[in-house]
Design an enzyme around this catalytic site. Structure first.
Site, PDB file in Angstrom:
ATOM      1  N   SER A  42       0.833  -1.204   0.000  1.00  0.00           N
ATOM      2  CA  SER A  42       0.000   0.000   0.000  1.00  0.00           C
ATOM      3  C   SER A  42       0.866   1.252   0.000  1.00  0.00           C
ATOM      4  O   SER A  42       1.931   1.275   0.624  1.00  0.00           O
ATOM      5  CB  SER A  42      -0.880  -0.001   1.245  1.00  0.00           C
ATOM      6  N   TYR A  65      -1.268  -0.352  10.314  1.00  0.00           N
ATOM      7  CA  TYR A  65      -1.355  -0.865   8.936  1.00  0.00           C
ATOM      8  C   TYR A  65      -0.259  -0.243   8.062  1.00  0.00           C
ATOM      9  O   TYR A  65       0.418  -0.952   7.305  1.00  0.00           O
ATOM     10  CB  TYR A  65      -2.741  -0.534   8.383  1.00  0.00           C
ATOM     11  N   THR A  79     -13.596  -3.107  -1.356  1.00  0.00           N
ATOM     12  CA  THR A  79     -13.648  -4.472  -0.804  1.00  0.00           C
ATOM     13  C   THR A  79     -14.120  -4.383   0.643  1.00  0.00           C
ATOM     14  O   THR A  79     -14.305  -3.288   1.176  1.00  0.00           O
ATOM     15  CB  THR A  79     -12.250  -5.137  -0.806  1.00  0.00           C
TER      16      THR A  79
HETATM   17  P1  NDP Z   1     -10.293  -8.294   2.165  1.00  0.00           P
HETATM   18  O1  NDP Z   1     -10.482  -8.012   3.601  1.00  0.00           O
HETATM   19  O2  NDP Z   1     -11.462  -8.389   1.271  1.00  0.00           O
HETATM   20  O3  NDP Z   1      -9.440  -9.623   1.962  1.00  0.00           O
HETATM   21  C1  NDP Z   1      -8.383  -9.951   2.797  1.00  0.00           C
HETATM   22  C2  NDP Z   1      -8.079 -11.412   2.579  1.00  0.00           C
HETATM   23  O4  NDP Z   1      -6.952 -11.773   3.394  1.00  0.00           O
HETATM   24  C3  NDP Z   1      -9.238 -12.322   2.981  1.00  0.00           C
HETATM   25  O5  NDP Z   1      -9.319 -13.366   2.061  1.00  0.00           O
HETATM   26  C4  NDP Z   1      -8.795 -12.827   4.340  1.00  0.00           C
HETATM   27  O6  NDP Z   1      -9.347 -14.067   4.719  1.00  0.00           O
HETATM   28  C5  NDP Z   1      -7.309 -12.971   4.064  1.00  0.00           C
HETATM   29  N1  NDP Z   1      -6.547 -13.211   5.286  1.00  0.00           N
HETATM   30  C6  NDP Z   1      -6.539 -12.487   6.423  1.00  0.00           C
HETATM   31  N2  NDP Z   1      -5.736 -13.081   7.331  1.00  0.00           N
HETATM   32  C7  NDP Z   1      -5.226 -14.186   6.752  1.00  0.00           C
HETATM   33  C8  NDP Z   1      -4.340 -15.205   7.168  1.00  0.00           C
HETATM   34  N3  NDP Z   1      -3.799 -15.231   8.389  1.00  0.00           N
HETATM   35  N4  NDP Z   1      -4.023 -16.196   6.299  1.00  0.00           N
HETATM   36  C9  NDP Z   1      -4.550 -16.198   5.059  1.00  0.00           C
HETATM   37  N5  NDP Z   1      -5.422 -15.284   4.614  1.00  0.00           N
HETATM   38  C10 NDP Z   1      -5.743 -14.288   5.457  1.00  0.00           C
HETATM   39  O7  NDP Z   1      -9.304  -7.138   1.666  1.00  0.00           O
HETATM   40  P2  NDP Z   1      -8.708  -6.711   0.258  1.00  0.00           P
HETATM   41  O8  NDP Z   1      -9.079  -7.666  -0.803  1.00  0.00           O
HETATM   42  O9  NDP Z   1      -9.025  -5.283   0.091  1.00  0.00           O
HETATM   43  O10 NDP Z   1      -7.144  -6.797   0.566  1.00  0.00           O
HETATM   44  C11 NDP Z   1      -6.238  -7.643  -0.112  1.00  0.00           C
HETATM   45  C12 NDP Z   1      -4.846  -7.068   0.042  1.00  0.00           C
HETATM   46  O11 NDP Z   1      -4.785  -5.762  -0.549  1.00  0.00           O
HETATM   47  C13 NDP Z   1      -4.419  -6.880   1.489  1.00  0.00           C
HETATM   48  O12 NDP Z   1      -3.069  -7.222   1.633  1.00  0.00           O
HETATM   49  C14 NDP Z   1      -4.620  -5.393   1.707  1.00  0.00           C
HETATM   50  O13 NDP Z   1      -3.811  -4.904   2.749  1.00  0.00           O
HETATM   51  C15 NDP Z   1      -4.210  -4.854   0.349  1.00  0.00           C
HETATM   52  N6  NDP Z   1      -4.679  -3.508   0.059  1.00  0.00           N
HETATM   53  C16 NDP Z   1      -6.017  -3.242  -0.037  1.00  0.00           C
HETATM   54  C17 NDP Z   1      -6.439  -1.951  -0.328  1.00  0.00           C
HETATM   55  C18 NDP Z   1      -7.893  -1.607  -0.478  1.00  0.00           C
HETATM   56  O14 NDP Z   1      -8.196  -0.422  -0.742  1.00  0.00           O
HETATM   57  N7  NDP Z   1      -8.819  -2.558  -0.355  1.00  0.00           N
HETATM   58  C19 NDP Z   1      -5.490  -0.844  -0.517  1.00  0.00           C
HETATM   59  C20 NDP Z   1      -4.098  -1.233  -0.407  1.00  0.00           C
HETATM   60  C21 NDP Z   1      -3.732  -2.522  -0.133  1.00  0.00           C
HETATM   61  P3  NDP Z   1     -10.720 -14.154   5.568  1.00  0.00           P
HETATM   62  O15 NDP Z   1     -11.835 -13.959   4.583  1.00  0.00           O
HETATM   63  O16 NDP Z   1     -10.657 -15.524   6.152  1.00  0.00           O
HETATM   64  O17 NDP Z   1     -10.673 -13.060   6.595  1.00  0.00           O
END
Ligand code: NDP
Length: 320
Positions: free
Chosen positions: A179, A239, A278
């Protein structure tokens, strides 16, 4: 024009630039890769962490659309199987395996399985992530969890995957979803200690001890309540720091892997997907998961790949 008008003007111009870039990318994406560019096949194995929803699911979807075999992983088996089924029913080569990126036993089991069934990994996408705060909130109640999943989880996966990365003339790839909040020299959001920033910026100086020491110092201050005076990033502090650590670790690993011989290269990069609609953002944001996944796909498939240890957004290199 007074200062407020100037700020509004600047914001509008920035929005115009972003919209223009989004349009350019959607045009570029409509041009298919030609046969000589396509170094991958249905035997190319891409592993995506946290792929049951959000950006991770979209990355899995788009890699599958390009014809790769995608291992969609999720920490929850039932949820992950459901997500994989959606793509399998669309005719894609997608398989599911459980993977919790902060559980060493889960990582070991996953690695043995992928080695036995596919001989290794060509592309690893570190997407799993967690953020407790939405919008401008800045609670550190879950700071340890945030650092663990975002930074330690990505580090765990990179360490576990490197011995499994398959030799490949086009180079194996590791892409971490990071990010812009983790930028070292962000204008509004940065660590205030200049010397520490300089150390973390210098790819020759970065070490695992330096990165771990930085995040651990923050976590200690969270425990004793002194973190607000610690000079940490002001927005989404836990974060932002977790992603700063991911970025620094990306540069460190890229440096460590530089000397690998041709045919066994591993390219390690990270990117910011933008502000994506998301669950993490409460479905606020400026771009769709599909757009947020784009730079991950681009970095995963780039023909003639030579880039490692860099940070990207919207298919362009940006400053750490
Ligand atoms: P979501 O919350 O929709 O998805 C996060 C995912 O990570 C879920 O599938 C969650 O699983 C999984 N997860 C969390 N903990 C673990 C773990 N211990 N082991 C395996 N999987 C895990 O968020 P996003 O799709 O938005 O985020 C995806 C990535 O993008 C992240 O790294 C986030 O930091 C990054 N990001 C997102 C931004 C945004 O604007 N959305 C901006 C910048 C970066 P579960 O469903 O079981 O919780």
């Amino acid at each position: 024009m007074d200062n407020t008008d100037k700020q509004i003007d600047k914001k509008e111009k920035a929005k115009e630039r972003r919209d223009k870039r989004r349009q350019e990318i959607s045009l570029i994406r409509s041009i298919p890769y030609s046969d000589h560019q396509r170094w991958w096949s249905a035997e190319t194995i891409a592993v995506v962490t946290g792929a049951n929803r959000g950006i991770g699911f979209e990355i899995a979807h788009q890699l599958a659309l390009h014809g790769l075999t995608v291992v969609l992983t999720s920490r929850d088996t039932a949820v992950g199987e459901e997500s994989a089924k959606v793509l399998q029913e669309g005719g894609f080569k997608v398989v599911f395996h459980q993977l919790d990126v902060i559980d060493q036993e889960s990582i070991r089991t996953f690695c043995s399985w992928v080695k036995e069934n596919y001989g290794g990994i060509d592309i690893l996408i570190n997407n799993a992530g967690f953020n407790h705060n939405i919008g401008s909130e800045n609670s550190v109640e879950f700071a340890e969890k945030v650092i663990n999943i975002n930074y330690i989880g990505a580090k765990n996966m990179i360490k576990a995957a490197i011995p499994l990365m398959k030799p490949n003339p086009a180079g194996a790839r590791i892409v971490s979803v990071s990010s812009r909040l983790g930028r070292l020299n962000g204008r509004k959001n940065r660590i205030s200690d200049d010397a520490l920033r300089q150390q973390l910026e210098d790819a020759d100086v970065i070490s695992e001890e330096l990165i771990d020491g930085t995040v651990n110092k923050f976590l200690e201050q969270v425990k004793d309540g002194s973190w607000t005076n610690g000079g940490w990033p002001q927005n989404n502090t836990d974060y932002s720091l977790s992603k700063l650590a991911v970025n620094a670790y990306t540069r460190l690993v890229a440096r460590e892997l530089t000397g690998r011989p041709e045919g066994e290269k591993i390219f390690v990069n990270c990117y910011c997907p933008g502000w994506v609609k998301t669950a993490m953002t409460g479905w606020a944001g400026q771009v769709t998961p599909e757009e947020g996944a784009d730079t991950a796909i681009w970095l995963s498939l780039l023909p003639d790949m030579r880039i490692s240890g860099k940070f990207f957004a919207e298919r362009r290199e940006i400053h750490f």
